[in-house]
Scaffold this motif. Sequence first.
Motif, PDB file in Angstrom:
ATOM      1  N   ASP A  65      36.964  21.666  42.140  1.00  0.00           N
ATOM      2  CA  ASP A  65      38.189  20.865  42.166  1.00  0.00           C
ATOM      3  C   ASP A  65      38.236  20.181  43.266  1.00  0.00           C
ATOM      4  N   PRO A 144      31.228  29.938  40.013  1.00  0.00           N
ATOM      5  CA  PRO A 144      33.003  29.535  40.428  1.00  0.00           C
ATOM      6  C   PRO A 144      33.595  29.526  39.324  1.00  0.00           C
ATOM      7  N   ILE A 147      37.195  30.792  38.678  1.00  0.00           N
ATOM      8  CA  ILE A 147      38.209  30.433  39.769  1.00  0.00           C
ATOM      9  C   ILE A 147      38.554  29.072  39.658  1.00  0.00           C
ATOM     10  N   VAL A 148      37.915  28.211  39.346  1.00  0.00           N
ATOM     11  CA  VAL A 148      38.147  26.694  39.446  1.00  0.00           C
ATOM     12  C   VAL A 148      38.948  26.357  38.101  1.00  0.00           C
ATOM     13  N   VAL A 150      41.001  28.391  36.760  1.00  0.00           N
ATOM     14  CA  VAL A 150      42.489  28.781  37.044  1.00  0.00           C
ATOM     15  C   VAL A 150      43.314  27.845  38.012  1.00  0.00           C
ATOM     16  N   LYS A 151      42.396  27.347  38.935  1.00  0.00           N
ATOM     17  CA  LYS A 151      42.991  26.239  39.829  1.00  0.00           C
ATOM     18  C   LYS A 151      43.354  24.990  39.202  1.00  0.00           C
ATOM     19  N   PRO A 157      45.975  33.261  35.750  1.00  0.00           N
ATOM     20  CA  PRO A 157      45.465  34.031  36.868  1.00  0.00           C
ATOM     21  C   PRO A 157      44.819  35.237  36.412  1.00  0.00           C
ATOM     22  N   HIS A 158      45.288  35.805  35.140  1.00  0.00           N
ATOM     23  CA  HIS A 158      44.630  36.922  34.570  1.00  0.00           C
ATOM     24  C   HIS A 158      43.242  37.023  34.423  1.00  0.00           C
ATOM     25  N   LEU A 160      40.987  35.393  36.176  1.00  0.00           N
ATOM     26  CA  LEU A 160      40.321  35.571  37.520  1.00  0.00           C
ATOM     27  C   LEU A 160      39.304  36.576  37.664  1.00  0.00           C
ATOM     28  N   PRO A 161      38.326  36.655  38.377  1.00  0.00           N
ATOM     29  CA  PRO A 161      37.200  37.789  38.338  1.00  0.00           C
ATOM     30  C   PRO A 161      37.815  38.844  38.887  1.00  0.00           C
ATOM     31  N   VAL A 162      37.515  40.248  38.706  1.00  0.00           N
ATOM     32  CA  VAL A 162      37.918  41.271  39.215  1.00  0.00           C
ATOM     33  C   VAL A 162      37.105  41.344  40.705  1.00  0.00           C
ATOM     34  N   ILE A 163      37.667  41.368  41.913  1.00  0.00           N
ATOM     35  CA  ILE A 163      37.106  41.440  43.020  1.00  0.00           C
ATOM     36  C   ILE A 163      37.440  42.556  43.913  1.00  0.00           C
ATOM     37  N   PHE A 164      36.445  43.358  44.320  1.00  0.00           N
ATOM     38  CA  PHE A 164      36.748  44.495  45.279  1.00  0.00           C
ATOM     39  C   PHE A 164      36.301  44.201  46.505  1.00  0.00           C
ATOM     40  N   ARG A 208      32.216  44.126  39.453  1.00  0.00           N
ATOM     41  CA  ARG A 208      33.118  44.464  38.327  1.00  0.00           C
ATOM     42  C   ARG A 208      33.426  43.499  37.327  1.00  0.00           C
TER      43      ARG A 208
ATOM     44  N   LEU B  63      43.207  42.533  49.077  1.00  0.00           N
ATOM     45  CA  LEU B  63      41.633  42.746  49.424  1.00  0.00           C
ATOM     46  C   LEU B  63      41.119  43.191  47.913  1.00  0.00           C
ATOM     47  N   SER B  64      41.819  43.606  47.158  1.00  0.00           N
ATOM     48  CA  SER B  64      41.350  44.069  45.742  1.00  0.00           C
ATOM     49  C   SER B  64      42.193  44.349  44.790  1.00  0.00           C
ATOM     50  N   ASP B  65      41.709  43.925  43.604  1.00  0.00           N
ATOM     51  CA  ASP B  65      42.501  44.540  42.331  1.00  0.00           C
ATOM     52  C   ASP B  65      42.281  45.231  41.623  1.00  0.00           C
ATOM     53  N   VAL B  66      41.162  46.190  42.097  1.00  0.00           N
ATOM     54  CA  VAL B  66      40.565  47.370  41.362  1.00  0.00           C
ATOM     55  C   VAL B  66      41.590  48.528  41.466  1.00  0.00           C
ATOM     56  N   VAL B 150      46.356  35.507  44.283  1.00  0.00           N
ATOM     57  CA  VAL B 150      46.897  34.860  42.790  1.00  0.00           C
ATOM     58  C   VAL B 150      46.702  35.694  41.787  1.00  0.00           C
ATOM     59  N   LYS B 151      45.707  36.540  41.632  1.00  0.00           N
ATOM     60  CA  LYS B 151      45.462  37.341  40.382  1.00  0.00           C
ATOM     61  C   LYS B 151      46.573  38.144  40.393  1.00  0.00           C
ATOM     62  N   PRO B 157      48.165  29.569  41.357  1.00  0.00           N
ATOM     63  CA  PRO B 157      46.986  29.064  41.297  1.00  0.00           C
ATOM     64  C   PRO B 157      46.792  27.958  42.334  1.00  0.00           C
ATOM     65  N   LEU B 160      44.499  28.809  45.479  1.00  0.00           N
ATOM     66  CA  LEU B 160      43.281  29.337  45.316  1.00  0.00           C
ATOM     67  C   LEU B 160      42.372  28.217  46.384  1.00  0.00           C
ATOM     68  N   ILE B 163      37.083  24.932  46.063  1.00  0.00           N
ATOM     69  CA  ILE B 163      35.513  25.592  45.658  1.00  0.00           C
ATOM     70  C   ILE B 163      34.816  24.276  45.392  1.00  0.00           C
ATOM     71  N   PRO B 204      28.391  28.595  45.334  1.00  0.00           N
ATOM     72  CA  PRO B 204      29.376  27.718  45.524  1.00  0.00           C
ATOM     73  C   PRO B 204      29.948  27.620  47.186  1.00  0.00           C
TER      74      PRO B 204
END
Lengths: 354, 354
Positions: A65, A144, A147-148, A150-151, A157-158, A160-164, A208, B63-66, B150-151, B157, B160, B163, B204
Amino acid sequence: MAIPHRVDTLARRWIGALATLTGTALLGACAGTTTAPAGAGPLSIAEQGSFFVGGSDRASNTLSDVPGFAPVGTVSVDQMYVRYQVPEKSSGPPLVFVHGCCLTGKTWESTPDGRMGWDEAFLRRGHPTYVVDQAARGRSAADPSPIVAVKLGQQTPHSLPVIFSAGRESAWSIFRFGPHYPKAFDGMRYPLEAQGQLWKQMVPDLSRALPTPNPTVAALSQLSARLGLAVLVSHSQSGPYPFQVVTQDRTGVAGIVSIEPVSCPSPDSDMQPYARLPILVLWGDYTADSPFWAPRVKACADFVKAANAAGARARQVMLADEGMPGQTHMLMQDRNSLQIADWLAAWMRGHWPR
Amino acid sequence: MAIPHRVDTLARRWIGALATLTGTALLGACAGTTTAPAGAGPLSIAEQGSFFVGGSDRASNTLSDVPGFAPVGTVSVDQMYVRYQVPEKSSGPPLVFVHGCCLTGKTWESTPDGRMGWDEAFLRRGHPTYVVDQAARGRSAADPSPIVAVKLGQQTPHSLPVIFSAGRESAWSIFRFGPHYPKAFDGMRYPLEAQGQLWKQMVPDLSRALPTPNPTVAALSQLSARLGLAVLVSHSQSGPYPFQVVTQDRTGVAGIVSIEPVSCPSPDSDMQPYARLPILVLWGDYTADSPFWAPRVKACADFVKAANAAGARARQVMLADEGMPGQTHMLMQDRNSLQIADWLAAWMRGHWPR
């Protein structure tokens, strides 16, 4: 801040010469930081380097972006970074080290307090070593695009990747440093005085958000086949991967060392892939009182029993039973990590005599 | 797929023995992959390892959406991963290698076609080498919080992180492989047959989402001071960092090698920090016809002139003028990368005699 950096005699001499030339007292800054094991001596390496295994091309129109740069193009995703070293005197099978959750291949390098990591320890014990970064972690690129997208408003936003990511407060009990942050177990052998260097190792975990099986599995399979016969050494979150490799194709797999796996294969699953395969499931201390780990130790014991009934050469070991109490989930970094390496090297010599 | 993996004689012998035992023809898979330079011989290393420099704690509740894991906790961000090796026979200043945009420290390791990287090449030429991953890149963690926020609906968004990822189609002309993808310049010396391994190196780039100056600058300053006197070797996007280090505090900086920098300091800025400092700005070929690079070469020439007027020992070099035409932006991976390393090592001996 104490940087666990070791300056060797020759570099120190060079720096000392410069210090004399420049008149600055640099030696003081470097003094007392040498922590190389006495008598370890220089390391003789036949080859070292790095490469990628696996991966595939992905066309994207949401790469970036940043104004003025094309967001459209092709990137490579799902590849696995591999750094390898082959000792001059090689006398054991190649070892492939796979890190766990929220970590990278750094896990196996220098310990937080600056001692020798298992990558070098096993190199010195005769094994070619291959340290990987799982797909979408560390030097293995993540995609990427979601994420981009969504931006740029192309997705919600739903999507977006699951991040842990694990904060140190919650990692503390999972790593079994103690019952809760910052209380430590009695006799626990992690070098907590250097914990800052451990927290800096931790990275966001996108596993994930990846396909199932994780692309790391196919990459490990490809790497193993390439190496001939390799021992896959997993840790924690990567525990399932070597078993998945073997289930699909065990051509390149000499054996599995599963260090504190987040899961073992179900004892009700097909055990034929493990016939005659040396498998070690290795645990540190304090598991019995851990709501997270206790059931996993039990489940792995059940797997080992079922695998052996099908002809595997599997063994579950609690290091406390081998005279090493106080080990943590990060046992490759514990104070006596080289003692554990010696134990593990002996286990390997038992299966692959030199 | 051709993996640029080299199998040494001893590992090959071990694999060969296993092949005999197992009856599989593994040797064939490994034959013909040895690309170590003839006569290079084993590498004798006094020390190797890795550590982090810099970084700070960040408290986060995203930190996480798990499900089932605490999104609240403290993570470390802005630290810089450093992997180092010290040769047994050290005879030159330590070199700190800093990669460019959309890349990691992998830049300096094995070339895409499996030849020796500059990390090993300069180690063999007597330099301790320190290869870093910039903050928020590779093994240096990025902060997941803005994405998870954001998620979870706590931010829009718009918040974000910026990137930047380069597809191979747009990277092609920036790397000066040719005028446009996939056309190559005549006489261009990048090993295009292995370009797949280059695209897999690309990750990225979140540097635009970081504070200014980039936290990598403070980390490089801290590392240099720790090493005593180090030569900072930048590439492309990291070009400004060594100059920023020197502007703030040149205590630990012996010199700067700026390879194809995205920018040089303005000639109108304060040149005093560069007095007596050896500075090399190094360029490959085909810059004159590049709308992106031509003005940068010109601007760096102006900087070199201004710096020398203030007493610096700065030099801008076009490798084509040194008998090496055909070099690309990724010159440390070009076919004759070791020839360029020899040239650069000689430049360093000129400033730091052994």
